[in-house]
Motif scaffolding. Sequence first.
Motif, PDB file in Angstrom:
ATOM      1  N   GLU A  43       0.849  -1.198   0.000  1.00 22.22           N
ATOM      2  CA  GLU A  43       0.000   0.000   0.000  1.00 22.22           C
ATOM      3  C   GLU A  43       0.877   1.239   0.000  1.00 22.22           C
ATOM      4  O   GLU A  43       2.098   1.159   0.178  1.00 22.22           O
ATOM      5  N   ALA A  44       0.253   2.403  -0.172  1.00 16.36           N
ATOM      6  CA  ALA A  44       0.990   3.671  -0.327  1.00 16.36           C
ATOM      7  C   ALA A  44       1.975   3.913   0.821  1.00 16.36           C
ATOM      8  O   ALA A  44       3.130   4.278   0.577  1.00 16.36           O
ATOM      9  N   HIS A  45       1.549   3.712   2.080  1.00 22.17           N
ATOM     10  CA  HIS A  45       2.460   3.985   3.210  1.00 22.17           C
ATOM     11  C   HIS A  45       3.652   3.034   3.195  1.00 22.17           C
ATOM     12  O   HIS A  45       4.771   3.420   3.519  1.00 22.17           O
ATOM     13  N   ASP A  69       4.631  11.504  -1.831  1.00 20.70           N
ATOM     14  CA  ASP A  69       4.215  11.661  -3.222  1.00 20.70           C
ATOM     15  C   ASP A  69       4.641  10.447  -4.048  1.00 20.70           C
ATOM     16  O   ASP A  69       3.862   9.923  -4.853  1.00 20.70           O
ATOM     17  N   LEU A  70       5.868   9.984  -3.838  1.00 18.93           N
ATOM     18  CA  LEU A  70       6.344   8.784  -4.546  1.00 18.93           C
ATOM     19  C   LEU A  70       5.498   7.566  -4.172  1.00 18.93           C
ATOM     20  O   LEU A  70       5.151   6.754  -5.038  1.00 18.93           O
ATOM     21  N   GLY A  71       5.163   7.448  -2.897  1.00 21.39           N
ATOM     22  CA  GLY A  71       4.317   6.344  -2.446  1.00 21.39           C
ATOM     23  C   GLY A  71       2.958   6.360  -3.129  1.00 21.39           C
ATOM     24  O   GLY A  71       2.436   5.318  -3.539  1.00 21.39           O
ATOM     25  N   LYS A  72       2.378   7.541  -3.282  1.00 19.79           N
ATOM     26  CA  LYS A  72       1.071   7.674  -3.936  1.00 19.79           C
ATOM     27  C   LYS A  72       1.155   7.385  -5.433  1.00 19.79           C
ATOM     28  O   LYS A  72       0.246   6.790  -6.007  1.00 19.79           O
ATOM     29  N   LYS A  73       2.240   7.801  -6.062  1.00 25.44           N
ATOM     30  CA  LYS A  73       2.375   7.658  -7.519  1.00 25.44           C
ATOM     31  C   LYS A  73       2.747   6.249  -7.968  1.00 25.44           C
ATOM     32  O   LYS A  73       2.772   5.981  -9.161  1.00 25.44           O
TER      33      LYS A  73
END
Length: 185
Positions: A43-45, A69-73
Motif C-alpha cells: 500500500e501507499a504507506h 508523493d512517490l508512495g502515492k504515484k
Amino acid sequence: MSFKCVGVDNEGILVLGATNIPWVLDSAIRRRFEKRIYIPLPEAHARTDMFKLHLGNTAHSLTDADFRDLGKKTNGYSGADISVIVRDALMQPVRKVQSATHFKKVRAKSPLNPNEICDDMLTPCSPGDPNALEMTWVDVPGDKLLEPIVGASDMQRSLANTKPTVNDQDLEKLKKFTEDFGQEG
C-alpha cells in the motif's frame, strides 16, 4: 505481491515457500502446504517506507512530502519495482556529471578530509550559470569533484522510465487462486 506457502512437519520444522505464480503448483505440492496466504502489493504507506529504506544512508534532498508523493504515484508497483526506481535514481547524479559540459566552483567538505572545507570543489552546472567553467568530467581532478546528491526530480525521472512489473491479468489470476485454494494475508 506473492503467495506464501507454509507447512510444518512433526519435528517442528517450518517449511516456507513463496511464488508469484501459484497457479503452476500441482495439487500434490498444494496439499503439502497447510496454508496458502496471499500477500498483496504494498500500500501507499509501505511504498513510501520502501523508498526511504532503499535509499538508506545515501545523501539526498528528498523531503517527507516527496516520499509520500512517490508512495502515492507508485500504486501497482511491487517492492522489487521500487528498488529498481531507487537504483536508477541513484545513478542520476553520475549521469549529470558524465553529461555536464560546464562545472562551477563551490564551497564544500573535502572528500579526503570531512573536517576540512574547500572553496574549490567542482559540481556540474548549466552553461548559463554566471560561474560556469567550460569543461567535462574528465577535466575535473578526482579530489575536487562534488557529485550532486539525489533529489526528488531524480526519483521522478526514474519513476517515469520504470513501469510496474505486475499487470491486471496477474492480479486476476492471483485473486482466482486465492478464492480457490488460499487465504487472505
